[in-house]
Design a protein around this motif. Sequence first.
Motif, mmCIF file in Angstrom:
data_model
loop_
_atom_site.group_PDB
_atom_site.id
_atom_site.type_symbol
_atom_site.label_atom_id
_atom_site.label_comp_id
_atom_site.label_asym_id
_atom_site.label_seq_id
_atom_site.Cartn_x
_atom_site.Cartn_y
_atom_site.Cartn_z
ATOM 1 N N ARG A 1 -8.301 4.199 -8.996
ATOM 2 C CA ARG A 1 -8.751 5.561 -9.304
ATOM 3 C C ARG A 1 -8.355 6.538 -8.211
ATOM 4 O O ARG A 1 -8.015 7.691 -8.479
ATOM 5 C CB ARG A 1 -10.263 5.570 -9.509
ATOM 6 C CG ARG A 1 -10.665 4.911 -10.817
ATOM 7 C CD ARG A 1 -12.154 4.925 -10.998
ATOM 8 N NE ARG A 1 -12.507 4.297 -12.262
ATOM 9 C CZ ARG A 1 -13.512 3.465 -12.423
ATOM 10 N NH1 ARG A 1 -14.296 3.170 -11.403
ATOM 11 N NH2 ARG A 1 -13.749 2.933 -13.603
ATOM 12 N N ALA A 2 -8.394 6.097 -6.951
ATOM 13 C CA ALA A 2 -8.005 6.968 -5.841
ATOM 14 C C ALA A 2 -6.501 7.251 -5.875
ATOM 15 O O ALA A 2 -6.067 8.350 -5.529
ATOM 16 C CB ALA A 2 -8.384 6.335 -4.511
ATOM 17 N N PHE A 3 -5.706 6.272 -6.286
ATOM 18 C CA PHE A 3 -4.270 6.475 -6.376
ATOM 19 C C PHE A 3 -3.923 7.478 -7.470
ATOM 20 O O PHE A 3 -3.009 8.277 -7.327
ATOM 21 C CB PHE A 3 -3.573 5.137 -6.651
ATOM 22 C CG PHE A 3 -2.086 5.242 -6.784
ATOM 23 C CD1 PHE A 3 -1.286 5.433 -5.672
ATOM 24 C CD2 PHE A 3 -1.477 5.146 -8.017
ATOM 25 C CE1 PHE A 3 0.084 5.537 -5.787
ATOM 26 C CE2 PHE A 3 -0.106 5.239 -8.146
ATOM 27 C CZ PHE A 3 0.678 5.436 -7.029
ATOM 28 N N PRO B 1 4.944 13.142 -9.621
ATOM 29 C CA PRO B 1 5.105 11.686 -9.675
ATOM 30 C C PRO B 1 4.459 11.023 -8.459
ATOM 31 O O PRO B 1 4.456 11.572 -7.364
ATOM 32 C CB PRO B 1 6.611 11.471 -9.653
ATOM 33 C CG PRO B 1 7.213 12.781 -9.987
ATOM 34 C CD PRO B 1 6.227 13.833 -9.601
ATOM 35 N N LEU B 2 3.927 9.844 -8.684
ATOM 36 C CA LEU B 2 3.307 9.063 -7.618
ATOM 37 C C LEU B 2 4.182 7.847 -7.323
ATOM 38 O O LEU B 2 4.801 7.285 -8.222
ATOM 39 C CB LEU B 2 1.910 8.620 -8.035
ATOM 40 C CG LEU B 2 0.901 9.723 -8.301
ATOM 41 C CD1 LEU B 2 -0.389 9.136 -8.867
ATOM 42 C CD2 LEU B 2 0.602 10.483 -7.028
ATOM 43 N N TYR B 3 4.205 7.436 -6.054
ATOM 44 C CA TYR B 3 5.004 6.288 -5.648
ATOM 45 C C TYR B 3 4.097 5.295 -4.921
ATOM 46 O O TYR B 3 3.610 5.588 -3.835
ATOM 47 C CB TYR B 3 6.143 6.739 -4.723
ATOM 48 C CG TYR B 3 7.080 7.709 -5.385
ATOM 49 C CD1 TYR B 3 8.075 7.256 -6.236
ATOM 50 C CD2 TYR B 3 6.942 9.079 -5.178
ATOM 51 C CE1 TYR B 3 8.926 8.145 -6.864
ATOM 52 C CE2 TYR B 3 7.793 9.974 -5.801
ATOM 53 C CZ TYR B 3 8.781 9.492 -6.643
ATOM 54 O OH TYR B 3 9.615 10.377 -7.264
ATOM 55 N N GLY C 1 8.349 2.594 0.681
ATOM 56 C CA GLY C 1 7.907 2.047 1.957
ATOM 57 C C GLY C 1 6.585 1.312 1.940
ATOM 58 O O GLY C 1 6.166 0.767 0.936
ATOM 59 N N ALA C 2 5.949 1.323 3.090
ATOM 60 C CA ALA C 2 4.689 0.638 3.282
ATOM 61 C C ALA C 2 3.650 1.612 3.789
ATOM 62 O O ALA C 2 3.968 2.637 4.380
ATOM 63 C CB ALA C 2 4.842 -0.516 4.274
ATOM 64 N N GLU C 3 2.387 1.299 3.547
ATOM 65 C CA GLU C 3 1.287 2.123 4.065
ATOM 66 C C GLU C 3 1.339 2.100 5.592
ATOM 67 O O GLU C 3 1.462 1.053 6.195
ATOM 68 C CB GLU C 3 -0.070 1.546 3.611
ATOM 69 C CG GLU C 3 -0.316 1.615 2.136
ATOM 70 C CD GLU C 3 -0.882 2.940 1.721
ATOM 71 O OE1 GLU C 3 -1.473 3.637 2.558
ATOM 72 O OE2 GLU C 3 -0.738 3.269 0.551
ATOM 73 N N GLY C 4 1.219 3.253 6.185
ATOM 74 C CA GLY C 4 1.136 3.335 7.646
ATOM 75 C C GLY C 4 2.459 3.165 8.365
ATOM 76 O O GLY C 4 2.480 3.072 9.574
ATOM 77 N N TRP C 5 3.577 3.099 7.689
ATOM 78 C CA TRP C 5 4.876 2.943 8.358
ATOM 79 C C TRP C 5 5.584 4.260 8.447
ATOM 80 O O TRP C 5 5.522 5.096 7.667
ATOM 81 C CB TRP C 5 5.749 1.920 7.634
ATOM 82 C CG TRP C 5 5.179 0.567 7.682
ATOM 83 C CD1 TRP C 5 4.363 0.008 6.739
ATOM 84 C CD2 TRP C 5 5.304 -0.391 8.694
ATOM 85 N NE1 TRP C 5 4.001 -1.249 7.120
ATOM 86 C CE2 TRP C 5 4.561 -1.526 8.305
ATOM 87 C CE3 TRP C 5 5.968 -0.419 9.900
ATOM 88 C CZ2 TRP C 5 4.476 -2.669 9.093
ATOM 89 C CZ3 TRP C 5 5.870 -1.552 10.680
ATOM 90 C CH2 TRP C 5 5.135 -2.669 10.273
ATOM 91 N N LEU D 1 7.339 6.395 -11.925
ATOM 92 C CA LEU D 1 8.666 6.339 -12.533
ATOM 93 C C LEU D 1 9.145 4.889 -12.605
ATOM 94 O O LEU D 1 8.915 4.112 -11.674
ATOM 95 C CB LEU D 1 9.659 7.163 -11.709
ATOM 96 C CG LEU D 1 9.301 8.640 -11.527
ATOM 97 C CD1 LEU D 1 10.227 9.287 -10.521
ATOM 98 C CD2 LEU D 1 9.347 9.352 -12.857
ATOM 99 N N PRO D 2 9.843 4.511 -13.680
ATOM 100 C CA PRO D 2 10.358 3.141 -13.762
ATOM 101 C C PRO D 2 11.481 2.917 -12.745
ATOM 102 O O PRO D 2 12.254 3.824 -12.447
ATOM 103 C CB PRO D 2 10.878 3.034 -15.196
ATOM 104 C CG PRO D 2 10.998 4.409 -15.689
ATOM 105 C CD PRO D 2 10.102 5.281 -14.872
#
Length: 156
Positions: free
Chosen positions: A66-68, A75-77, A152-156, A132-133
């Motif tokens: 839900r937060a995402f 668009p969300l990644y 990428g990654a969280e926090g990078w 997006l696909p």
Amino acid sequence: MPRRRPGALRAHRSRHPVPRTRTAPPPPRIPGLSTATTLAVHRVEAAYPDFLVFPGATSTALLRCRAFLVPGRRPLYPRTAACPSCPGCALDDVREARDTLAEVLRRLPPRPAGELASVLAALDGRYAARTLPDPRAPRESAAWWHGRLGEGAEGW
């Protein structure tokens, strides 16, 4: 001659003469799910512990999804978790959170599974609309939510 009522007769033969009391408080309610489904989810989390399913995993995964999916049109990644080998930190990745929800859904009895499936259907629709696909993602190896473009990654 007066008769005793059937309820009065059964009251003396009760299998539980002492009222039942709980030794522990009831588990916290999962937002968006009924009390019965919440109890079923907590039973599944306690009965089948593994990397994806542990006590509190469903609630955490639903909150993460839900937060995402905050309201908006951009668009969300999804991002990979900074520590994907830790069960709690792996849920920082929305795809891993959705894997956890799919595993809990698979283990639930039919009625609670139907309620959780309806909640997930609404979240999946929003997820599919906002992400997006990935044309390079292998189609047959993972669930459909892993085949979306990420960064990428969280926090990078």
